[in-house]
Structures are given as C-alpha cells and as structure tokens.
Design an enzyme around this catalytic site. Structure first.
Site, PDB file in Angstrom:
ATOM      1  N   TYR A 144       0.733  -0.862   0.270  1.00  0.00           N
ATOM      2  CA  TYR A 144       0.059   0.336  -0.122  1.00  0.00           C
ATOM      3  C   TYR A 144       0.773   1.032   0.155  1.00  0.00           C
ATOM      4  O   TYR A 144       1.531   1.118   0.704  1.00  0.00           O
ATOM      5  CB  TYR A 144      -0.439  -0.060   1.446  1.00  0.00           C
ATOM      6  CG  TYR A 144      -1.458   1.240   1.014  1.00  0.00           C
ATOM      7  CD1 TYR A 144      -2.689   1.573   0.469  1.00  0.00           C
ATOM      8  CD2 TYR A 144      -1.558   2.321   2.225  1.00  0.00           C
ATOM      9  CE1 TYR A 144      -3.627   2.093   0.774  1.00  0.00           C
ATOM     10  CE2 TYR A 144      -1.955   3.117   2.389  1.00  0.00           C
ATOM     11  CZ  TYR A 144      -3.283   3.311   1.866  1.00  0.00           C
ATOM     12  OH  TYR A 144      -4.531   4.631   2.059  1.00  0.00           O
ATOM     13  N   ASP A 239       9.557   2.367  -0.868  1.00  0.00           N
ATOM     14  CA  ASP A 239       8.589   3.693  -0.110  1.00  0.00           C
ATOM     15  C   ASP A 239       8.910   2.749   1.534  1.00  0.00           C
ATOM     16  O   ASP A 239       8.472   2.280   1.917  1.00  0.00           O
ATOM     17  CB  ASP A 239       7.507   2.742  -0.567  1.00  0.00           C
ATOM     18  CG  ASP A 239       6.142   3.651   0.390  1.00  0.00           C
ATOM     19  OD1 ASP A 239       6.549   4.381   1.404  1.00  0.00           O
ATOM     20  OD2 ASP A 239       5.093   4.304   0.085  1.00  0.00           O
ATOM     21  N   LYS A 267       5.441   9.903   8.140  1.00  0.00           N
ATOM     22  CA  LYS A 267       4.766   9.029   9.310  1.00  0.00           C
ATOM     23  C   LYS A 267       5.952   9.773  10.439  1.00  0.00           C
ATOM     24  O   LYS A 267       5.718  10.984  10.945  1.00  0.00           O
ATOM     25  CB  LYS A 267       5.474   8.122   9.193  1.00  0.00           C
ATOM     26  CG  LYS A 267       4.187   7.626   8.670  1.00  0.00           C
ATOM     27  CD  LYS A 267       3.764   5.763   8.922  1.00  0.00           C
ATOM     28  CE  LYS A 267       2.561   5.279   7.874  1.00  0.00           C
ATOM     29  NZ  LYS A 267       1.145   5.880   8.545  1.00  0.00           N
TER      30      LYS A 267
HETATM   31  N1  HOZ Z   1      -3.341   3.648   5.861  1.00  0.00           N
HETATM   32  C1  HOZ Z   1      -3.549   3.088   7.366  1.00  0.00           C
HETATM   33  C2  HOZ Z   1      -2.736   2.010   7.926  1.00  0.00           C
HETATM   34  N2  HOZ Z   1      -1.957   1.205   6.716  1.00  0.00           N
HETATM   35  C3  HOZ Z   1      -3.792   4.074   7.990  1.00  0.00           C
HETATM   36  C4  HOZ Z   1      -4.427   5.342   8.428  1.00  0.00           C
HETATM   37  C5  HOZ Z   1      -5.097   5.581   9.263  1.00  0.00           C
HETATM   38  O1  HOZ Z   1      -6.023   5.058   9.372  1.00  0.00           O
HETATM   39  O2  HOZ Z   1      -5.300   6.364  10.213  1.00  0.00           O
END
Ligand code: HOZ
Length: 427
Positions: A144, A239, A267
């Site tokens: 992802y 990534d 992050k």
């Molecule tokens: N895409 C995030 C987890 N891999 C989730 C982010 C969220 O819900 O804050």
C-alpha cells in the site's frame, strides 16, 4: 470495559462523516466491534473517551516511535506555533529537516517536503514518469502506497482489509498502466519487465511490507530489483513511509544495504504531525518544478509545526543505542507472544523486523499477500477484541503492522503477553 461514550460518539460521527471515520481501517469494521474514540495519550498509553487506558501498539500507525507526547516534541511544536502556524513561504526549519534526512539517507541528494505519505508516493511516481518518459509502473500485490489512483490497484491496508483491493473510481484506462507482481518473487518481476520492455518508469515497493501485516524481503529480493532496474533504465522507488527511521535511523535501505533512486518518507519525520517527503538523486529531483517541468506543489508543504516536530523527533532518535533498545523490546514482546501461542496450541506466525511486527493466525510463514490464509481475519478479530478488553490497543486489521515505541516498559510488555495468553484461550 465500558465503551458507552465511544459508542455514542461513533453513532454521532456516522451521521456526518462517512463510516464515522476519516480513514477507513480505524472504523474497526473487520474486527467486529465499534471503534474507541481517543481523548488523550502519553508515553506508551492512550486513553479513550470513557477513560479506559490502553497500551498502544498503533502509535498513530507508526509515527510515535518516541511514545506519545514526548516533552521535547511537544515543546518544539508549542514554540513553532507561537512563531506562526503556517506562512506558505520557505523557512529555515525546512532546510534543517531536509539536511537531517539527507544525513540518514545518503542516496537522497535533494528532498521535497509534502503533507502526507500519499502525496510523497504519488509525486515520486509522476517524477519517475517525467524523468524516464515512460508511463507504466510496477507495484506489488498487498503493498500500500497511499490512495492515489495509480496505486490503488491490488493494494494492501484498508483496501485489502475490506476486500476491495482495486478501488472503484480508478478508471480502467488509468489502472492499465499499473502492473502488479507477487512480493518476494524476483523471477515473476523479471518476466513482467521483459514483457513490458522499455515501458516501465518505476518499480515501487515497501522494502518491508507493512500493509499486509509484516513481511520481510527475502534475501536477495531487494538486491535483485536494484540490479534489474539498473539494467532496464527503471527507477527503483523505495517507499519508506513506514520503515524510514523505524527499522534503523537509515530505514530499511540501511538495514538491507540497497538504495533506491527515489525514496518516500512520512510518519516519523513529522513526529506525529501531517508530513511526507520524497527525495533522491539530484539529477532526478531537478526535473521538479520550478527547476524542471514536473509539477508538484502544496499550500501546507514544509509546514513549520510539522518541520519542528520532525526535527525534535529525529534529534532524539540519534541517541546512541536507540534502535538497539527498540529491537530488544520488540524481540522480548514477540518471543513472549509466540511462546504463549505455542503453549495454548494456537498456530501463529509472529513476523517482525525491528520495531514493527504482526501475528498471523496460521502456522505457515507469510512471504506475500496470497500466503495469508483465508479465514485468519476472523480469528484475528476475536484476538483483537479480547486484547482490547484487556487494555491493549492493536491495529484493527490482520493486514496492518504493530509498532513499538521507546516508551514501552517491560511492565507494558509483560502485561501485553499476559493479555495475549488470555486471548489465545478464546480462539
Ligand atoms: N493507511 C493506514 C494504515 N496502513 C491507516 C491510517 C489511519 O487509519 O489513520
């Protein structure tokens, strides 16, 4: 545990926010209960709207490696806020953070700050296309990279959790430029590249897949991709939004000794504030506007609060032995969880790299998305609910990683292991 206030807030939120949440996985839909609404956090703990306290392994999905509300980070944000929340003009703080990033990632000669990981990956892909003059990209099933159109094809995280790995709304005409391959299968990637010779702009991947649980690269996989990209004029985009400053100060690239042409970050570099970054070789980065023609922009890019939180965070991560301590804590926890599962006769595969980990409820190790056995989501849901009731907050999906912080104490880890022992008995 009483969750009345959270349930009331969720009911209210659902009236005005789709699904009651601003990011799908946090709705707890796949784990069969309502989400807890958070009121505050400190160190290794979060507290919900009903006043229940939890040992937190979500850590805002990765950024909170120092634990919540580290005083130095709070102070940096407060000071920056006093100077002005946003100017839409350059500041010295951007140069300081960019320099810190460059120091940690020697292949990043130039870096541009954005406001999220999604922006970082989407911009890096545009840049790769602009630089190579090619349209196709290659990504991995279950990886992802945020929610940009070309990346929501066979995606992990929420897309996998809810069984819609390729999002409606992505035009087929657009998706056809995204090739997908099996993570950890170098030969398949080579075959795809050969079948699309001269057409692929970039290969993008998570160097440790953290959006299908936690999957380490097989020995030689990353190195093989590096060699392949060099031979075929393809840019390798690593990534590191999740793994950057997480599995080592220099991320997975330092850990595995393989360098990308472009790198995406997010992050941790924002210390919990919205931030992202992408960087790489000067020759490629200078194709970006205003030096080159590849356009990319953002009103809040390089936001002073986010830059200050990032600078304070990275400064603390440089402390000698920081990553050894994170590693020790994570090893201790995962060993304890695995031992209790074995004692309870529950088949699990505990997978971990540095301070990120996950438990698959199956005996077989997971090397790619297809390895995750159907049905394990339901078992995970049961485990998750029991852990939550025991005061442990895990990511609410089998397809997400857990994150360790430096603030987790041995007592926290022992309590977590004890909670898991109890939870395994319910499966
Ligand atoms: N895409 C995030 C987890 N891999 C989730 C982010 C969220 O819900 O804050």
């Amino acid at each position: 545990m009483n969750h009345q206030k959270s349930s009331e807030l969720f009911a209210k939120a659902k009236q005005i926010i789709p699904g009651g949440v601003n990011s799908p996985v946090r709705a707890f839909k796949s784990v069969g209960c309502d989400p807890i609404f958070i009121k505050s956090a400190s160190g290794s703990k979060i507290v919900d709207a009903d006043g229940n306290s939890y040992i937190d392994y979500v850590g805002s999905w990765g950024p909170m490696i120092l634990g919540h509300c580290h005083p130095k980070v709070v102070e940096a944000i407060q000071q920056a806020a006093k100077d002005g929340a946003s100017y839409g003009a350059p500041t010295e703080r951007e140069i300081i953070l960019a320099d810190m990033v460059r120091e940690a990632y020697p292949n990043i000669e130039m870096v541009r700050m954005v406001s999220s990981g999604t922006e970082a990956t989407m911009s890096a892909i545009r840049l790769a296309r602009g630089y190579t003059g090619r349209d196709k990209i290659l990504k991995y099933d279950g990886c992802y990279h945020g929610h940009a159109d070309s990346l929501l094809v066979k995606a992990g995280s929420g897309a996998a959790t809810f069984g819609v790995p390729t999002s409606p709304g992505v035009p087929a005409d657009f998706a056809k430029y995204t090739l997908t391959a099996t993570y950890n299968d170098l030969e398949e990637t080579k075959a795809l590249v050969a079948a699309n010779k001269g057409e692929i702009a970039c290969i993008i991947l998570e160097p440790i897949a953290g959006n299908m649980g936690c999957v380490a690269p097989r020995p030689g996989f990353l190195q093989g991709l590096r060699t392949l990209c060099d031979a075929e004029g393809i840019l390798l985009i690593i990534d590191e939004v999740m793994t950057g400053f997480r599995v080592a100060f220099g991320g997975a690239q330092e850990r595995f000794g393989v360098r990308g042409d472009l790198v995406c970050l997010g992050k941790i570099i924002g210390g919990g504030l919205p931030v992202g970054a992408f960087g790489g070789k000067r020759e490629i980065m200078e194709k970006l506007s205003p030096v080159g023609g590849v356009y990319q922009a953002g009103t809040l890019s390089g936001n002073p609060l986010a830059m200050s939180a990032g600078i304070a965070t990275l400064t603390l991560l440089k402390e000698k032995g920081f990553y050894d301590r994170i590693e020790e804590k994570s090893t201790y926890l995962c060993k304890g969880l695995a031992e209790e599962a074995k004692a309870a006769g529950v088949p699990t595969s505990l997978q971990r790299v540095g301070g990120m980990f996950c438990t698959y409820f199956q005996g077989q190790e997971v090397f790619n998305f297809a390895d995750v056995e159907p049905g394990t989501q339901a078992i995970f849901g049961k485990f998750f609910r029991s852990m939550l009731e025991s005061g442990v907050n895990l990511a609410p999906s089998q397809y997400e990683a857990g994150f360790m912080s430096i603030a987790h104490s041995t007592d926290d880890l022992d309590q977590t292991i004890a909670a898991a022992k109890k939870a395994y008995k319910t499966l």
